[in-house]
Design an enzyme around this catalytic site. Structure first.
Site, short mmCIF file in Angstrom:
data_model
loop_
_atom_site.label_atom_id
_atom_site.label_comp_id
_atom_site.label_asym_id
_atom_site.label_seq_id
_atom_site.Cartn_x
_atom_site.Cartn_y
_atom_site.Cartn_z
N ASN A 79 27.42 6.01 12.40
CA ASN A 79 28.32 6.92 11.64
C ASN A 79 27.50 8.13 11.27
O ASN A 79 26.56 7.87 10.30
CB ASN A 79 29.15 6.28 10.69
N ARG A 130 25.52 22.76 1.52
CA ARG A 130 24.76 24.31 1.21
C ARG A 130 25.51 25.38 2.37
O ARG A 130 25.16 26.26 2.37
CB ARG A 130 23.49 24.04 1.71
N HIS A 179 34.11 10.10 11.48
CA HIS A 179 35.62 9.90 10.69
C HIS A 179 35.87 11.02 10.27
O HIS A 179 35.72 11.34 8.86
CB HIS A 179 35.20 8.60 9.94
N ARG A 189 38.45 13.27 8.28
CA ARG A 189 39.64 13.37 7.30
C ARG A 189 40.10 14.59 7.22
O ARG A 189 39.71 15.74 7.60
CB ARG A 189 39.08 12.86 6.01
N HIS A 205 33.61 16.44 5.21
CA HIS A 205 32.32 16.13 5.98
C HIS A 205 32.43 16.35 7.38
O HIS A 205 31.96 17.36 7.71
CB HIS A 205 31.85 14.63 5.67
N GLU A 230 36.96 7.51 14.33
CA GLU A 230 37.60 6.92 13.26
C GLU A 230 38.92 7.72 12.61
O GLU A 230 38.46 8.83 12.33
CB GLU A 230 37.09 6.16 12.55
N THR A 248 36.36 6.69 0.58
CA THR A 248 36.07 6.04 1.72
C THR A 248 37.20 4.89 2.13
O THR A 248 38.13 4.57 1.39
CB THR A 248 34.70 5.33 1.49
N HIS A 264 31.11 -1.34 7.51
CA HIS A 264 31.43 -0.90 5.96
C HIS A 264 30.41 -1.73 5.30
O HIS A 264 30.65 -2.81 5.03
CB HIS A 264 32.82 -1.04 5.58
N ASP A 265 29.55 -0.98 4.71
CA ASP A 265 28.34 -1.57 4.05
C ASP A 265 27.44 -2.84 4.54
O ASP A 265 27.01 -3.36 3.83
CB ASP A 265 29.01 -2.22 2.79
N GLY A 314 26.78 3.78 8.89
CA GLY A 314 26.75 4.95 8.43
C GLY A 314 26.01 5.33 7.20
O GLY A 314 24.59 5.53 7.06
N HIS A 315 26.54 5.03 6.02
CA HIS A 315 26.01 5.27 4.68
C HIS A 315 24.80 4.59 4.39
O HIS A 315 23.69 5.39 3.95
CB HIS A 315 27.07 5.04 3.68
#
Length: 238
Positions: free
Chosen positions: A7, A18, A43, A45, A50, A70, A100, A190-191, A213-214
């Site tokens: 992701n 920036r 993903h 939104r 992002h 997603e 999230t 997720h996580d 991703g994160h």
């Protein structure tokens, strides 16, 4: 082998902080695939904080592995997916403004709605996945919608595993076994991180794909993007 889809939302977050085009989202997507990842996930939104909708359009010709988009299937999102025709769409019940994802679908309550949306995507040759909690009733409900896959929401597992509670995997194993029995493919996300991905992978039968991703991007700050991807791929082979 379980596929790794990366992701790249966090790359877009950094770029947007920036303005301009640093880091170059398209180049990062190319690099991730060159480093061995089998997919790119985005993903978008509604506020485009992002990933922007135009990013999805620009990425379509760049992604030669698997493109996974997603999001909450509102009208604009549905139109975007039908325009880009990714290999997979993952339906997530995000609230507008949510930081999230925080929960899976109630597939019983939303059966009619999900069935209609999924049918439209499948008519256009797009594989569908539904974001769900590891609750057996929700897995059974997902099967009734006609979805190809589910994506198990893994935040609860990741949190408990970090605390040393390996039994947190049990509801995910049960959910996966039921999905297998019902003929539904299994994704997860997720996580998930380098700390927990091997344990999760080794316990979930027929895990088709993980979307990360994160954690992956954060880990890459220390050891580099290519090394991080290689470490994930190795753990997914074990």
């Amino acid at each position: 082998m379980t596929k790794l889809s990366v992701n790249i939302n966090k790359i877009a977050t950094l770029r947007n902080a920036r303005g301009g085009n640093v880091p170059d989202l398209l180049q990062v997507a190319k690099d991730i695939q060159q480093f061995g990842a089998q997919g790119i996930t985005i993903h978008p939104r509604p506020d485009e904080r992002h990933i922007r909708y135009q990013d999805a359009r620009d990425l379509r010709p760049i992604v030669h592995t698997e493109f996974n988009i997603e999001g909450n299937p509102q009208h604009n999102f549905i139109d975007l997916v039908l325009e880009c025709k990714p290999e997979q769409v993952t339906l997530v019940p995000d609230a507008i403004g949510a930081i999230t994802s925080s929960a899976g679908w109630d597939t019983v309550k939303n059966e009619s709605y999900l069935t209609e949306v999924i049918a439209e995507f499948k008519r256009n040759g797009i594989r569908t996945s539904i974001f769900v909690d590891p609750v057996l009733e929700m897995i059974e409900g997902a099967q009734k919608t006609g979805t190809d896959r589910i994506e198990l929401y893994t935040e609860a597992f990741a949190h408990q595993y970090h605390l040393g509670n390996e039994k947190a995997i049990e509801p995910y194993v049960q959910a996966a076994m039921l999905a297998n029995d019902l003929g539904i493919g299994i994704n997860a996300g997720h996580d998930l991180s380098l700390d927990n991905i091997e344990f999760f992978h080794n316990n979930i039968p027929k895990l088709a794909e993980v979307s990360i991703g994160h954690a992956l991007i954060s880990e890459a700050l220390y050891i580099g993007l290519e090394t991080t991807i290689h470490k994930y791929l190795q753990k997914l082979k074990s």
